[in-house]
Design a protein around this motif. Sequence first.
Motif, PDB file in Angstrom:
ATOM      1  N   ALA A  54      78.031  29.336  78.965  1.00  0.00           N
ATOM      2  CA  ALA A  54      77.761  27.897  78.829  1.00  0.00           C
ATOM      3  C   ALA A  54      78.640  27.331  77.726  1.00  0.00           C
ATOM      4  O   ALA A  54      79.018  28.027  76.778  1.00  0.00           O
ATOM      5  CB  ALA A  54      76.287  27.650  78.516  1.00  0.00           C
ATOM      6  N   PHE A  55      78.963  26.051  77.871  1.00  0.00           N
ATOM      7  CA  PHE A  55      79.676  25.341  76.817  1.00  0.00           C
ATOM      8  C   PHE A  55      78.625  24.734  75.886  1.00  0.00           C
ATOM      9  O   PHE A  55      77.877  23.842  76.283  1.00  0.00           O
ATOM     10  CB  PHE A  55      80.539  24.226  77.404  1.00  0.00           C
ATOM     11  N   GLY A  56      78.541  25.232  74.655  1.00  0.00           N
ATOM     12  CA  GLY A  56      77.510  24.722  73.757  1.00  0.00           C
ATOM     13  C   GLY A  56      77.581  25.361  72.390  1.00  0.00           C
ATOM     14  O   GLY A  56      78.492  26.145  72.093  1.00  0.00           O
ATOM     15  N   TYR A  84      78.310  31.478  74.525  1.00  0.00           N
ATOM     16  CA  TYR A  84      78.473  30.034  74.368  1.00  0.00           C
ATOM     17  C   TYR A  84      79.806  29.752  73.687  1.00  0.00           C
ATOM     18  O   TYR A  84      80.160  30.409  72.703  1.00  0.00           O
ATOM     19  CB  TYR A  84      77.336  29.448  73.516  1.00  0.00           C
ATOM     20  N   VAL A  85      80.534  28.789  74.214  1.00  0.00           N
ATOM     21  CA  VAL A  85      81.836  28.456  73.649  1.00  0.00           C
ATOM     22  C   VAL A  85      81.825  27.020  73.158  1.00  0.00           C
ATOM     23  O   VAL A  85      81.526  26.091  73.911  1.00  0.00           O
ATOM     24  CB  VAL A  85      82.961  28.657  74.686  1.00  0.00           C
ATOM     25  N   VAL A  86      82.150  26.854  71.898  1.00  0.00           N
ATOM     26  CA  VAL A  86      82.264  25.532  71.292  1.00  0.00           C
ATOM     27  C   VAL A  86      83.731  25.135  71.292  1.00  0.00           C
ATOM     28  O   VAL A  86      84.607  25.955  71.029  1.00  0.00           O
ATOM     29  CB  VAL A  86      81.728  25.549  69.846  1.00  0.00           C
ATOM     30  N   THR A  91      90.211  23.612  78.254  1.00  0.00           N
ATOM     31  CA  THR A  91      91.091  24.759  78.042  1.00  0.00           C
ATOM     32  C   THR A  91      90.432  26.049  78.515  1.00  0.00           C
ATOM     33  O   THR A  91      91.055  26.871  79.202  1.00  0.00           O
ATOM     34  CB  THR A  91      91.474  24.880  76.560  1.00  0.00           C
ATOM     35  N   LYS A  92      89.158  26.231  78.161  1.00  0.00           N
ATOM     36  CA  LYS A  92      88.450  27.458  78.541  1.00  0.00           C
ATOM     37  C   LYS A  92      88.321  27.569  80.048  1.00  0.00           C
ATOM     38  O   LYS A  92      88.568  28.642  80.629  1.00  0.00           O
ATOM     39  CB  LYS A  92      87.069  27.484  77.888  1.00  0.00           C
ATOM     40  N   SER A  93      87.950  26.473  80.711  1.00  0.00           N
ATOM     41  CA  SER A  93      87.821  26.534  82.166  1.00  0.00           C
ATOM     42  C   SER A  93      89.175  26.765  82.818  1.00  0.00           C
ATOM     43  O   SER A  93      89.277  27.477  83.830  1.00  0.00           O
ATOM     44  CB  SER A  93      87.190  25.246  82.704  1.00  0.00           C
ATOM     45  N   ALA A 288      85.707  15.111  60.135  1.00  0.00           N
ATOM     46  CA  ALA A 288      84.764  16.194  59.855  1.00  0.00           C
ATOM     47  C   ALA A 288      84.439  16.961  61.129  1.00  0.00           C
ATOM     48  O   ALA A 288      84.325  16.376  62.211  1.00  0.00           O
ATOM     49  CB  ALA A 288      83.487  15.632  59.238  1.00  0.00           C
ATOM     50  N   ASN A 289      84.284  18.277  61.017  1.00  0.00           N
ATOM     51  CA  ASN A 289      83.850  19.045  62.179  1.00  0.00           C
ATOM     52  C   ASN A 289      82.325  18.991  62.275  1.00  0.00           C
ATOM     53  O   ASN A 289      81.651  18.435  61.405  1.00  0.00           O
ATOM     54  CB  ASN A 289      84.368  20.490  62.119  1.00  0.00           C
ATOM     55  N   LYS A 290      81.781  19.573  63.330  1.00  0.00           N
ATOM     56  CA  LYS A 290      80.349  19.450  63.580  1.00  0.00           C
ATOM     57  C   LYS A 290      79.511  20.077  62.474  1.00  0.00           C
ATOM     58  O   LYS A 290      78.488  19.516  62.053  1.00  0.00           O
ATOM     59  CB  LYS A 290      80.005  20.082  64.931  1.00  0.00           C
ATOM     60  N   ASP A 291      79.915  21.229  61.977  1.00  0.00           N
ATOM     61  CA  ASP A 291      79.156  21.884  60.913  1.00  0.00           C
ATOM     62  C   ASP A 291      79.147  21.032  59.644  1.00  0.00           C
ATOM     63  O   ASP A 291      78.113  20.924  58.966  1.00  0.00           O
ATOM     64  CB  ASP A 291      79.735  23.260  60.615  1.00  0.00           C
TER      65      ASP A 291
END
Length: 560
Positions: A54-56, A84-86, A91-93, A288-291
Amino acid sequence: MRKKKWLQTSLAVITAATFILAGCSNNEPKGSNTETGRTNGEVSTDPVSYDYFAFGTNKDVIASNTTIGKILQEQTGVDWKMEYVVGDASTKSGVMIAGGDYPDVISPVSELSKLTDAGAFIPLNDLIEKYAPNIKRVYGDYMDKITNEDGNIYILPFTANVNGYLKEPDATSTFWMQRRVLKEFGYPEVKTLDQYFDLIEQYQAKYPSVDGKGTIGFLTFAGTAGEFFTITNQPMHLAGYPNDGNVMVDMKTQEAKLYMGTDYEKRWLAALNEMNRKSLLDPETFTANKDQYLAKLTSGRVLGYVNYSWQIGDATNNLKAAGNDDLRYVALPIVFDENTTDAYIDPPSFVNNRGLGITVSAEDPIRIIKYWDNLLSEENQKLIQWGEKDVTYSVNEEGRFVMSKEQLANRNDNEFKRKYGWAYFDYEWPRYGNNSLYEDGNAHLPTSQPEVAEVNYTDGDLALLKAYGLKTFSDFYAEPVERPWYPAWSIEKEQGSPEQIFNQKAGDLQQKYYPKMVFSSEADFESIWNDYLAEFNKLKPADFEQFITSKVKERIAGNW
């Protein structure tokens, strides 16, 4: 016109033809020509493990290392390596498609059309017909909505409401305000964007720092392409429309109009520009990134922010666990004008382009579909939401499901949710929709159960609700209005189609110009907006609007 129909009488013929053709293709499912995993006609329960992707933002896990995953493994013999890929889903698909090798099952999110066009998923029709009575029970009313134009079903979505529709007692908007701000000014009514920003400005003027650190007036997340909609979607909400994606659909005419390039979008960007010039907007809004963003939310320094609640669940739970209600947030029904009725609460809806599919790389689709069918038993739906009776919830004398404060603390604790399995099984699997009820009348979602919602409230929650004369947080909002097409964002835009290309180019344009307009001088704002508008009009937005309008009207007519 696109046709999607569940053809009861000819289903077996359609599916048989599909599998015969698949036998001549390089995309043949690895287990499609044999009934692997079966013994004497029955599906095996021998131990086996499959790959789930899953993408998450979840942490990777072996399903049986969670309580729920272990129980389901004991029932079926099936375990899952969950990944899970963030980041850049496209690109991943693309890497998967180029290699022709896929995990056993994928929750593709926005990559559905690309993966489907590449032949990544197998048809589920025949598997459902032969092995999945629970799937037919849960999705029976939605079969026309999940059947593709070629007659096949490729994914099982997450929003099939069962046994009616129950409104959530604690719905939220996208605009959040720190509770101490409202408390400071005597819990005033805050309805318009001007009132919302004015209150933040007044509070920061009085309290420019918290524990020696400067407060951040307003924050939103626009640091990645995948979640840039967090900042771009707000004009439609402020104008009194629900989340239909990038369009606003007129209730009377059913005409879909983009909010991009409208006075609503300009008004929103001008307000952010003014907040920036007053040093009230986080300067890292676009970097800013999500973290980093979530760390700011949990620091206690942020006075107001914009986000959908599902994007910031961990931060919300961490703030509640910290125990200081003044530093928590409340979502408010913010709109542009006093006479605008908000539309933040979703009406009854079905999203047919988000779901879980079995790929052509899966060695045993039969075992997988049987696992999904078992997951959709009412007993297991209760497990993935409520857990185990007398452990994570109780049943009172009236047969109602209840949770103690201790049990609720676990339900709201991020680490417990991961360890127990709620964090992994409560959404991106075939499931009951959030607004479902069980046959015994209990709510599918614990937080939608009135007895649980009441216990879930802290002293701070109750004080805030009392101050506003409300019983639940949903009482802040107007009642939802039924929209037969909703949500329009789920209308499929096939990979490479003019609509998909428009969306991509329009999104790229917003990412290019939003930072310029938000951080410009007051004198330069107008000229940058005009440049943006000129570039936008080159994309022929009217063609996109016409496409969405036609699909909206098809949905109203019952053709999904």
